[in-house]
Design an enzyme around this catalytic site. Structure first.
Site, PDB file in Angstrom:
ATOM      1  N   GLY A  37      -2.845  40.187 -54.655  1.00 60.99           N
ATOM      2  CA  GLY A  37      -4.268  39.838 -54.682  1.00 60.99           C
ATOM      3  C   GLY A  37      -4.821  39.275 -55.967  1.00 60.99           C
ATOM      4  O   GLY A  37      -4.410  38.225 -56.435  1.00 60.99           O
ATOM      5  N   CYS A  63     -19.360  50.499 -52.143  1.00 58.68           N
ATOM      6  CA  CYS A  63     -20.804  50.702 -52.002  1.00 58.68           C
ATOM      7  C   CYS A  63     -21.422  49.837 -50.910  1.00 58.68           C
ATOM      8  O   CYS A  63     -22.642  49.703 -50.845  1.00 58.68           O
ATOM      9  CB  CYS A  63     -21.510  50.454 -53.338  1.00 58.68           C
ATOM     10  SG  CYS A  63     -21.153  51.708 -54.585  1.00 58.68           S
ATOM     11  N   THR A  84     -19.569  44.184 -48.753  1.00 59.79           N
ATOM     12  CA  THR A  84     -19.109  43.288 -47.680  1.00 59.79           C
ATOM     13  C   THR A  84     -19.873  43.553 -46.387  1.00 59.79           C
ATOM     14  O   THR A  84     -20.220  42.623 -45.649  1.00 59.79           O
ATOM     15  CB  THR A  84     -17.593  43.446 -47.464  1.00 59.79           C
ATOM     16  OG1 THR A  84     -16.920  43.093 -48.674  1.00 59.79           O
ATOM     17  CG2 THR A  84     -17.090  42.548 -46.351  1.00 59.79           C
ATOM     18  N   SER A 109      -5.630  48.188 -48.801  1.00 64.79           N
ATOM     19  CA  SER A 109      -5.068  47.128 -47.953  1.00 64.79           C
ATOM     20  C   SER A 109      -6.144  46.094 -47.635  1.00 64.79           C
ATOM     21  O   SER A 109      -7.336  46.393 -47.641  1.00 64.79           O
ATOM     22  CB  SER A 109      -4.471  47.721 -46.682  1.00 64.79           C
ATOM     23  OG  SER A 109      -5.421  48.505 -45.987  1.00 64.79           O
ATOM     24  N   ASN A 122     -29.905  48.833 -42.683  1.00 67.09           N
ATOM     25  CA  ASN A 122     -30.343  48.395 -44.010  1.00 67.09           C
ATOM     26  C   ASN A 122     -31.211  47.142 -43.929  1.00 67.09           C
ATOM     27  O   ASN A 122     -31.899  46.796 -44.889  1.00 67.09           O
ATOM     28  CB  ASN A 122     -29.136  48.153 -44.921  1.00 67.09           C
ATOM     29  CG  ASN A 122     -28.410  49.448 -45.247  1.00 67.09           C
ATOM     30  OD1 ASN A 122     -29.005  50.526 -45.237  1.00 67.09           O
ATOM     31  ND2 ASN A 122     -27.118  49.368 -45.527  1.00 67.09           N
TER      32      ASN A 122
END
Length: 621
Positions: free
Chosen positions: A221, A273, A276, A387, A517
């Site tokens: 990554g 948090c 995404t 992952s 939200n």
């Protein structure tokens, strides 16, 4: 000037850029690959590299009906995440890197790493990967080339960036950021390769003044996909400081009201948090819609109208898989359904699909990320906690068309958010840009020192969620934020602090989070439009519970009211940690940040003595 000879290159190089050719030749002579290949970003190239990696066992081709054109990689267990202890900012001076970065003398580091790079690509192919950060149509693009011996990296870069011939043509004879990457696993003639080559010794090194990245030993990554954190944040943050823009660890969200008006929101959250999930939120309030422009990184610049505009420099999502499901992030799941994925370190199902913890319908049997049989009775996880899925943004059902617009989108609001079970209210507006910079500088997750079972120092600070990614001195970075504020004036976006994770005294979450939200985002829009008031608390202008739309929500209004409290006594307990944190950032922390700390102490003292009502009458912040 004649073109240099590039060892291992078959035919002619598809560029006349002398600086590029000289650099590639130097790196090829140092790393000694068997061959050098310029990547063009074509489907044929993708398929050829994928076929090679499947034959080597690096990739597993997934069920074409369930996951079209998708693959699963399982890394070496010693190569599963960013390695912050081996990440270096090699600025010309130690002060240039500052107290939050690992610094090494750049000349010494080049000499040390060159010894590791010497012959590191023997038996392998050096891929030349040209790429563009942000839309390829940008008239002033930020460009780069990564030299890598990892086909997995080439495939990932094709998803995460605009990569290939178009990017090479865009570079032309101009400048570009130079990235050199090797997994550090040379092959002698006849030596059999391993499924995931890497090296115990790892370096992820940025040379900010030279706009150069060297990465050695890791195939994973962010260590190896150099366009991501290395370029898009560490190098770009230095470019941004020098050129008067911002490179930030932020999502970019487009929120559309029932009246059809679009608002653009950037948000910086530390890991775990909900960043995404917010980027791809499905609003639960009737009439509201949301679209995603980016889930991880935002480059912000001033437009001709004096407003801040945000561009996503990436072209794909590189998200954490565990916990992602049709409840937490349905749009991410739908994005993956379209195929063209690279999954890393998740589990393989018996019918050639993937699975991870938090996904619906747990199978009776899996092959886990280490290649072993797994059943629900095992006392280990089937997928590594870090992952990943890697997938093109354009497949997302709520991708905003503006993600391909080089102008970017005008930013109406910036959100900061951590994971705080106590102390921090659900949503608060910063008093002004200077106060907002202080909020960002002291962004934290964890409990107050007096919380149950918590110890002093249990707050984990992460300024602007950029702690591992600021490519220069953090004090200068905070000063840059303040300078942007002076330049932007009254055209700057409003800034808010949010906390989806507030708990009650009984340990319950007080707010349902996820799609709900959107109700907090609606309040933020109401503040932007001047439709609602807010109460002054020790932390800023906090929402009144009556102004949070909970119509149709199965949540006790008392819980919402409790989630919006900013108890001064709890904030008092944070002060010692906050002061120690700011001191740890060194002498370059701007005086304005310390002024804001003093204002916070005064507000806490006033509220503790005379209650929150007294804050309205304060002559200072």
């Amino acid at each position: 000037m004649s073109a240099p000879t590039i060892p291992g290159l078959e035919g002619n190089a598809p560029t006349t850029n002398q600086d590029m050719l000289n650099w590639i030749a130097e790196c090829a002579e140092l790393c000694q690959p068997d061959k050098v290949v310029f990547c063009d970003g074509s489907d044929e190239e993708w398929e050829a590299i994928a076929k090679d990696l499947v034959e080597k066992g690096t990739l597993i081709k997934l069920n074409e009906e369930k996951r079209p054109n998708s693959y699963l990689a399982s890394s070496d267990p010693a190569d599963v995440a960013r390695v912050e202890s081996r990440t270096f900012i090699c600025s010309k001076t130690e002060d240039g890197a500052g107290p939050t970065n690992n610094w090494r003398d750049p000349d010494e580091m080049r000499a040390e790493m060159s010894e590791h790079f010497k012959g590191s690509m023997k038996g392998r192919t050096m891929y030349v990967v040209p790429f563009c950060m942000g839309p390829i149509t940008d008239p002033d693009p930020k460009l780069g080339i990564e030299l890598t011996d990892s086909g997995y990296v080439v495939m990932s870069m094709r998803i995460m960036t605009r990569m290939g011939k178009e990017a090479l043509d865009k570079i032309g004879d101009g400048p570009f950021v130079k990235g050199l990457h090797s997994v550090g696993a040379p092959l002698e003639p006849g030596q059999e390769d391993v499924k995931w080559p890497c090296n115990e010794t790892k370096y992820i090194t940025q040379f900010p003044e030279d706009r150069v990245i060297w990465s050695y030993g890791s195939g994973y990554g962010g260590n190896a996909i150099l366009a991501k954190k290395c370029y898009a944040l560490r190098i770009a943050s230095v470019m941004a400081k020098d050129e008067g823009w911002m490179a930030e660890h932020m999502l970019i969200l487009k929120l559309i009201s029932p009246e059809g008006k679009a608002y653009h929101i950037c948000a910086a959250f530390p890991s775990q948090c909900g960043k995404t999930n917010l980027a791809m939120i499905q609003p639960t309030i009737p009439g509201w819609k949301a679209e995603v422009i980016g889930d991880d990184i935002a480059w912000l610049h001033f437009g001709d109208d004096g407003r801040l505009y945000a561009v996503n420099p990436e072209n794909g999502f590189f998200g954490v898989a565990p916990g992602t499901n049709y409840k937490s992030n349905p749009n991410a799941m739908k994005t993956m359904e379209a195929g063209n994925n690279i999954f890393t370190n998740v589990a393989l199902t018996d019918d050639g699909d993937v699975w991870w913890e938090g996904l619906e319908n747990e199978p009776d049997h899996l092959i886990d990320w280490k290649g072993k049989d797994w059943t629900p009775d095992e006392d280990c996880l089937s997928s590594h906690p870090n992952s990943r899925y890697c997938v093109p943004i354009e497949q997302c059902p709520v991708a905003a068309p503006e993600f391909n617009d080089p102008k970017g989108v005008p930013v109406d609001a910036i959100l900061f958010g951590g994971r705080r079970p106590d102390t921090v209210p659900l949503v608060t507006e910063a008093i002004d840009w200077q106060h907002a910079t202080f909020i960002g500088a002291t962004l934290a997750s964890g409990q107050t020192a007096a919380a149950a079972e918590a110890k002093v120092g249990t707050l984990r600070y992460d300024p602007m969620a950029m702690l591992p990614f600021i490519g220069y001195n953090v004090g200068d970075y905070l000063q840059h934020w303040l300078d942007i504020g002076k330049k932007g004036g009254d055209k700057l976006p409003k800034v808010f602090l949010v906390n989806w994770f507030r708990r009650g005294d009984d340990g319950r979450f007080l707010w349902p989070g996820f799609g709900e939200n959107s109700r907090v985002l609606k309040w933020i829009v109401d503040r932007i439009e001047g439709r609602v008031d807010a109460k002054k608390t020790v932390v800023g202008y906090t929402a009144y519970s009556k102004d949070i739309d909970i119509d149709g929500l199965d949540t006790d209004p008392k819980d919402v009211k409790a989630a919006l409290t900013a108890p001064a006594d709890k904030w008092q307990m944070d002060l010692s940690d906050t002061e120690d944190w700011l001191k740890s950032l060194g002498p370059k922390v701007p005086q304005e940040i310390w002024d804001e700390f003093d204002f916070l102490k005064t507000r806490i003292k006033t509220a503790n003595k005379d209650g929150n009502k007294a804050l309205d009458n304060m002559k200072t912040k």
